[in-house]
Design an enzyme around this catalytic site. Sequence first.
Site, PDB file in Angstrom:
ATOM      1  N   CYS A 112       0.806  -1.225   0.000  1.00 31.02           N
ATOM      2  CA  CYS A 112       0.000   0.000   0.000  1.00 31.02           C
ATOM      3  C   CYS A 112       0.835   1.269   0.000  1.00 31.02           C
ATOM      4  O   CYS A 112       0.286   2.365  -0.058  1.00 31.02           O
ATOM      5  CB  CYS A 112      -0.922  -0.010   1.211  1.00 31.02           C
ATOM      6  N   HIS A 125      -2.853   8.281   5.664  1.00 32.63           N
ATOM      7  CA  HIS A 125      -3.024   6.935   5.096  1.00 32.63           C
ATOM      8  C   HIS A 125      -4.489   6.534   5.323  1.00 32.63           C
ATOM      9  O   HIS A 125      -5.129   6.033   4.426  1.00 32.63           O
ATOM     10  CB  HIS A 125      -2.042   5.964   5.753  1.00 32.63           C
ATOM     11  N   GLU A 129      -2.059   5.895  13.394  1.00 30.47           N
ATOM     12  CA  GLU A 129      -1.613   7.058  12.616  1.00 30.47           C
ATOM     13  C   GLU A 129      -1.825   8.347  13.407  1.00 30.47           C
ATOM     14  O   GLU A 129      -0.973   9.239  13.400  1.00 30.47           O
ATOM     15  CB  GLU A 129      -2.364   7.111  11.274  1.00 30.47           C
ATOM     16  N   LYS A 177      -9.289   8.322   1.170  1.00 24.26           N
ATOM     17  CA  LYS A 177      -9.701   6.923   0.910  1.00 24.26           C
ATOM     18  C   LYS A 177     -11.185   6.729   1.213  1.00 24.26           C
ATOM     19  O   LYS A 177     -11.799   5.779   0.726  1.00 24.26           O
ATOM     20  CB  LYS A 177      -8.877   5.952   1.757  1.00 24.26           C
ATOM     21  N   HIS A 203      -9.290   2.351  -1.269  1.00 22.87           N
ATOM     22  CA  HIS A 203      -7.884   2.001  -1.080  1.00 22.87           C
ATOM     23  C   HIS A 203      -7.395   1.223  -2.295  1.00 22.87           C
ATOM     24  O   HIS A 203      -7.636   0.023  -2.416  1.00 22.87           O
ATOM     25  CB  HIS A 203      -7.710   1.179   0.191  1.00 22.87           C
ATOM     26  N   PHE A 227       1.320  -2.880   4.691  1.00 20.22           N
ATOM     27  CA  PHE A 227       1.564  -4.203   5.267  1.00 20.22           C
ATOM     28  C   PHE A 227       3.027  -4.537   4.998  1.00 20.22           C
ATOM     29  O   PHE A 227       3.575  -4.202   3.944  1.00 20.22           O
ATOM     30  CB  PHE A 227       0.682  -5.263   4.614  1.00 20.22           C
TER      31      PHE A 227
END
Lengths: 412, 99
Positions: free
Chosen positions: A171, A303, A314, A335, A340, A399
Amino acid sequence: MNPASASAFGIAITGMGAISAFGEGAEPLWRGLREGRSGIRPLRHARADKLRIRVAAQVPESFDPARHFDERTLSLLDRCSQFALVAANEAIAQSGLDFGAGGLALRTGVIVGTGVGGETTHDEQSRLIYEEHTGRVHPFTIVRLMVNAPASQISIAHGLHGPTFAVASACASANHALAQAAAMIRSGLVDVVVSGGTEACLGFGSLKAWEAMRVVADDTCRPFSRNRRGLVLAEGAAMFVLESMAHARARGATVLGELAGVGMSADAGDIAAPDPAGSARAMAQALADAGLAPEDIDYINAHGTGTQANDATETNAIHRVFGEHAASLVVSSTKSMHGHALGASGALELVAVLGAMRDGVVPPTANYDSADSACDLDYAPNAPRPMAVRAALSNSFAFGGLNAVLAIRAPG
Amino acid sequence: MTESISPDAVTSQVIAIIAKQAKLDEATIKPESTLKDLGIASLDAIEMIFDIEAHFDITIPYQGANFDTDTVQSLVDAVIKGLAAKAAGPGAVGPDAAA
C-alpha cells in the site's frame, strides 16, 4: 538545513494524470474529492454472489480500453497497465515536454509503484487452467502480468530510455516510487521521471484473500470514525511528471507543486499491525528532508484506511511528530471517497494534495459520523475545508511495516 | 443437518482451538478473556477464526473485529449463530445477514 537551500533540491511536479472511481482524468478525481463525493459503490463482479465483499471503488464501466489502445497493443496490456498508460499519457501531455528534443528521452526514467501488478491476468489465466482445465494459457500471460509491465509500457509508448522499473511495497508502493524518482533526479542520474502508482487488484482470488484477512468493510469506508469497519478496496492509477526545479524553470514549465522531501522507514516488527514509532520516523524524516518545521505543515493527507488499527496508530504517530501543532493542522483521508487502491493510493492522494494547494480547499474525510477518543485530530469531517495549504504531508503505510511519506510545498 | 451441538460443547471446542493456536493451557482460557489478554495478535486471531470456521464448517460474519475488546465468549456466540444459520439451511440466511 534552511528552507532556501532545501528548495534547491526540490523536485517540480509539472504534469499529472489519473484514472479512478471518478472516471478518467485527474480533474474529475479532484472535483469528486473536493466536493466530498464518494466513489464507493456496490461491487461489480461476475462472481459477486460468491463474495462477502459488498462494495468497492471501481473504475466505472464507461472506461473503454478500446478507445485508448489499438487491438495489437491491448492484447499486451493487463488492466493495471491500461490504467498506468491512461494516467501517464495525461500527465505527459500536461507537462508539455518534448522527449525527442536534445536527447531528453535518454535522460527520462519511468518508476511505477504497484502492489500486485497484473492480478487480473493472473486470476483469469489461472481460472482457465484450474477451473476450465484448458491446459494452456494465453501466450502473452507473462508479459502482461509481470510487475514491471506498467513501467515498461509507459517507456515503450513514449520512447523513454532512462532507468525504468517497478517499485513494490504493497500500500506504500506509489509513495516509494515517487521517493525513488525524486532521489534519482537529485542525484543527477536523470532530468525527468514519469512516476506514480497503478493497481487493478479486484480479481476473484484476490478478493477472497482480502475477505479472509477480515479488514474489508462491508458497508463503506469511515476513516477515524469510531464505527469504522475497515478499508474499501479500489482500483486506478495516477502518474506524474517530475523534474528538477532548475529544469522546469529553464523551460518555463507550469509547476503544480514541489515534491520537497521524502521519508521512508520500516517498522521491523509485525507483518501487518502498524507501529506508530515507524510511521512517526517516516514523517519526521520527510519534514527534515524538505527543510520544513512541523509548524509549516497545514494539511496531512492521511493513510487513513478506515481499519481500527491504522487510524488510531496514525493519529498517535501524528501527535508524536507534531506535538502541539497537531491540534492546529487538518488531517483528512480521501480513501473515504476513492477507496484504497493499494499500490496506487499514494498517487491518487498526491492528486488530492496538489488540488488542495491549487484551489485552497482541503478535501474532507467522508462518512465520518462518530468521534473516537483514540482519533482526536481535526479530520475535516464530511465537508471540504476552505484554507490555504502552503505545505503538506502525504502518508502511506504498508503491510510489511513499510512507511513512505511525501512532503509537498505549494508552487510559488 | 439436524445434529446440534450444545453451547457448552461449542465453548470447549472453541477453547481447544484457541489453546492449540496460541500454545496456551486450556485452563487459562476463560470465556471473558479478551484475545488481547491471551496475547493473541491480530493476524493470529484472524488465523484462529479461520480454523474455527473450518472446524465447525460455518462462516463467521465480519463485524469489524476489534481484537483488543473481543472476548472468547464473543467468538463462541458467533459460532452458535453460525451453526444456527447452517441448520436453517442454505439460502435461509445470507452469509452476512448477522453483520
